[in-house]
Design a protein around this motif. Sequence first.
Motif, mmCIF file in Angstrom:
data_model
loop_
_atom_site.group_PDB
_atom_site.id
_atom_site.type_symbol
_atom_site.label_atom_id
_atom_site.label_comp_id
_atom_site.label_asym_id
_atom_site.label_seq_id
_atom_site.Cartn_x
_atom_site.Cartn_y
_atom_site.Cartn_z
ATOM 1 N N LEU A 193 0.825 -1.212 0.000
ATOM 2 C CA LEU A 193 0.000 0.000 0.000
ATOM 3 C C LEU A 193 0.857 1.258 0.000
ATOM 4 C CD1 LEU A 193 -2.818 -1.041 2.495
ATOM 5 C CD2 LEU A 193 -3.030 -0.698 0.029
ATOM 6 N N THR A 194 2.032 1.184 0.607
ATOM 7 C CA THR A 194 2.941 2.324 0.599
ATOM 8 C C THR A 194 3.327 2.708 -0.822
ATOM 9 O OG1 THR A 194 3.844 1.710 2.771
ATOM 10 C CG2 THR A 194 5.182 3.175 1.405
ATOM 11 N N THR A 195 3.621 1.715 -1.654
ATOM 12 C CA THR A 195 3.956 1.983 -3.052
ATOM 13 C C THR A 195 2.717 2.355 -3.850
ATOM 14 O OG1 THR A 195 5.731 0.338 -2.860
ATOM 15 C CG2 THR A 195 5.130 1.051 -5.076
ATOM 16 N N TRP A 196 1.586 1.716 -3.568
ATOM 17 C CA TRP A 196 0.341 1.984 -4.299
ATOM 18 C C TRP A 196 -0.072 3.447 -4.213
ATOM 19 C CZ3 TRP A 196 -4.188 3.285 -1.462
ATOM 20 C CH2 TRP A 196 -5.335 3.464 -2.246
ATOM 21 N N LEU A 197 0.244 4.117 -3.116
ATOM 22 C CA LEU A 197 -0.148 5.509 -2.939
ATOM 23 C C LEU A 197 0.429 6.426 -4.009
ATOM 24 C CD1 LEU A 197 0.112 5.830 0.953
ATOM 25 C CD2 LEU A 197 -1.967 5.820 -0.427
ATOM 26 N N ASP A 198 1.471 5.975 -4.706
ATOM 27 C CA ASP A 198 2.041 6.781 -5.793
ATOM 28 C C ASP A 198 1.125 6.828 -7.011
ATOM 29 O OD1 ASP A 198 4.269 7.207 -4.230
ATOM 30 O OD2 ASP A 198 5.395 5.540 -5.112
ATOM 31 N N SER A 199 0.302 5.782 -7.206
ATOM 32 C CA SER A 199 -0.619 5.742 -8.358
ATOM 33 C C SER A 199 -1.911 5.052 -7.926
ATOM 34 C CB SER A 199 0.022 4.986 -9.517
ATOM 35 O OG SER A 199 0.508 3.725 -9.091
ATOM 36 N N PRO A 200 -2.695 5.716 -7.082
ATOM 37 C CA PRO A 200 -3.859 5.041 -6.476
ATOM 38 C C PRO A 200 -4.976 4.711 -7.454
ATOM 39 C CG PRO A 200 -3.829 7.370 -5.893
ATOM 40 C CD PRO A 200 -2.545 7.093 -6.598
ATOM 41 N N TRP A 201 -5.170 5.478 -8.509
ATOM 42 C CA TRP A 201 -6.334 5.280 -9.362
ATOM 43 C C TRP A 201 -6.179 4.121 -10.334
ATOM 44 C CZ3 TRP A 201 -10.458 7.305 -7.501
ATOM 45 C CH2 TRP A 201 -10.369 8.473 -6.754
ATOM 46 N N LEU A 202 -4.994 3.962 -10.913
ATOM 47 C CA LEU A 202 -4.772 2.882 -11.881
ATOM 48 C C LEU A 202 -3.783 1.837 -11.382
ATOM 49 C CD1 LEU A 202 -4.670 4.904 -15.231
ATOM 50 C CD2 LEU A 202 -6.573 3.600 -14.264
ATOM 51 N N GLY A 203 -3.236 2.025 -10.203
ATOM 52 C CA GLY A 203 -2.351 1.019 -9.626
ATOM 53 C C GLY A 203 -0.955 1.022 -10.226
ATOM 54 N N VAL A 204 -0.130 0.124 -9.727
ATOM 55 C CA VAL A 204 1.257 0.058 -10.184
ATOM 56 C C VAL A 204 1.388 -0.691 -11.504
ATOM 57 C CG1 VAL A 204 2.095 0.140 -7.808
ATOM 58 C CG2 VAL A 204 1.767 -2.081 -8.901
ATOM 59 N N GLY A 205 0.394 -1.498 -11.856
ATOM 60 C CA GLY A 205 0.446 -2.283 -13.089
ATOM 61 C C GLY A 205 0.347 -3.774 -12.799
ATOM 62 N N THR A 206 -0.273 -4.508 -13.713
ATOM 63 C CA THR A 206 -0.433 -5.955 -13.551
ATOM 64 C C THR A 206 0.921 -6.641 -13.461
ATOM 65 O OG1 THR A 206 -2.484 -5.867 -14.824
ATOM 66 C CG2 THR A 206 -1.453 -8.024 -14.554
ATOM 67 N N GLY A 207 1.054 -7.520 -12.484
ATOM 68 C CA GLY A 207 2.319 -8.224 -12.278
ATOM 69 C C GLY A 207 3.300 -7.483 -11.404
ATOM 70 N N GLY A 208 2.916 -6.315 -10.890
ATOM 71 C CA GLY A 208 3.856 -5.495 -10.136
ATOM 72 C C GLY A 208 3.727 -5.574 -8.637
ATOM 73 N N PHE A 209 2.943 -6.516 -8.107
ATOM 74 C CA PHE A 209 2.725 -6.544 -6.659
ATOM 75 C C PHE A 209 4.017 -6.797 -5.892
ATOM 76 C CE2 PHE A 209 1.695 -8.452 -2.595
ATOM 77 C CZ PHE A 209 0.716 -7.600 -2.111
ATOM 78 N N CYS A 210 4.792 -7.798 -6.298
ATOM 79 C CA CYS A 210 6.018 -8.129 -5.559
ATOM 80 C C CYS A 210 7.023 -6.981 -5.607
ATOM 81 C CB CYS A 210 6.639 -9.414 -6.127
ATOM 82 S SG CYS A 210 5.697 -10.904 -5.756
#
Length: 599
Positions: free
Chosen positions: A285-302
């Motif tokens: 969630l700390t990283t997600w806050l940089d792009s909350p509306w569209l997310g970091v991108g598929t496959g980018g969770f790790c």
Amino acid sequence: MNTIPQTILVVRRYTAALIILLLVCLTFQPVERRWAEAEVWLAGGTVVLLAVGAVLGVMTRRRPAFTVTDALVTVWFAFYAGMIWTDGGGYPCRTEFLHTVVVFLLYFSLRLLFGVAGMSAWMLVVCIIAGGCYEAVAGVEQMVNGTSRHSQYMLTGNFLNPGPYSAYLMMGLAVGLAAMREIGNRKVFGTMPSVVPGRIATMLKNTEWRHVLAVAVLIMAVVLPATWSRAAFVGLAVVALWIYRRHYRRYRFAVWGVLAVASIAFYLVKQGSADGRMIIWQAALTTWLDSPWLGVGTGGFCHAVAEGMARMHECGVDLSSAGVTDNAYNILLKTLVEQGVAGAVLAVALCVSAMISLYRSCRPLFYGMASLLIFSMFSYPFDLLPYKIIVVMTVAWSESSGGKALFAIGRIKTLLMAGMLAFTGKQIYGMVRESYEADSEYAIISGFHNEAFIEDYYELLPVMSDNAEFLFDFGKALNTARRYHDSNDVLRRGTMCSADPMFYVLTGNNYKEMRQYELAEQAYKKAFAVMPNRLYPLYRLMLLYKEQGRQDDCVITAYMIANFKEKVTSEATNEMKGNAWWIIKESEQVCPHGMVPSR
């Protein structure tokens, strides 16, 4: 004239029943980390299912309805595919994308089939309960014969560990408990042949379906505790409380007490695991806050977890319970982080719509899916083929039976849609088979870092670009061949799909060999920031300072190593601490910042 319709009715029902049995059998096949043979069969089978559904639709002249849930599935998949198509985030996600496309095709192929089959919900109910019993018996057999698929656990079923295995038992129990209430006093046998002895005939005639269900429930209930799965206990408890809510008020204080004690016990038994998952979620969630509306991108969770851990480390957050993760352990959080608020809203809307239809159509199936949704908040069932198949079958049946229709689709449009999806399925089947074969080829050279295999690695790279284990082995092979720039390029790809700090450590080793000490120092520090409860990045940093002759920095790092409280103590950590101690002893300097080294 009535012969033909009656024949078609029989054919379509038996065809649907056979397909359901075949799909359920696929859920019993061994589950692998990335690709299993069952997934190849499923990818090819979707093309066949589309053809069968189209033919039955023409024969019955029925116009399938396009429901609200169908629309949400289509919109969400279009958003998902569009994000990948526009390279949102730039993360490698071939495997996840292919898995998703196969599920999408399976859903609409079953919608087409169930829309003309007129099948009873009890077919699915029986299959799920029978599947849970099968897995329970398989687990007992593993405990007796020692044939578990994981050396550290007594039973895993067809899965790789008891966590996801427990979800099948939990789901079977939830469906079974609800079915016992729904089925009432229905008898199993109506009349008995005269050849059956009197006492046996009387016993069989008095047997009710709820008695059979009770036996099935007991079989699964006996095995479930052996999995020690907290997520399964929570999912089953919530569903059971709702099913028997009429009795809740009378025993509410006892229920509260049991739940409180159980919650504390579950946390204490696996406290490190629970704390570790909380850190994973917080870091993502700390990283997600940089792009909350569209997310970091598929496959980018790790990758998001790794970056979030580094930021949390800089802020002084205690990360001693952290560990390297390959999963989100929360499907909603993963969707939010990778697809942002937009994707999460679509996913939640889809889930709500499907569950409303399911609640109206079949309560036992609703409770089974509800338990699985709760389980998915703490684990990763929707990353595994068996649960994808069960969910898709259940939702497709529900929408075919009682979904809220938006409009009917004509026969010509249905045939065109089926043809288009079948063509897409054929292409996807080729890609799935290619991925499965690439995984099989990699299994032969896995763990070998000899430069003789470098060409083999390069041939597999286009298909295996999202396999962290493959990329690490490849990077190490290039390091062995002294191709440091190429190695770092491959390792950089690995950091995009993995949260393992060893990618940064090996990158630092490459820079050190090239005498680019500043870049090596940055890589080692990044590795420690990503996982600050690991000693090895600090140890490599200490050796780097020693090689550079940076005595002060070397000694300070040695003090940090000597006072380090590692998560897991081993011979390797003791050896690293011993080396750090000797550097401190030889330096004959005052311990900085008041730290006192301890052996």
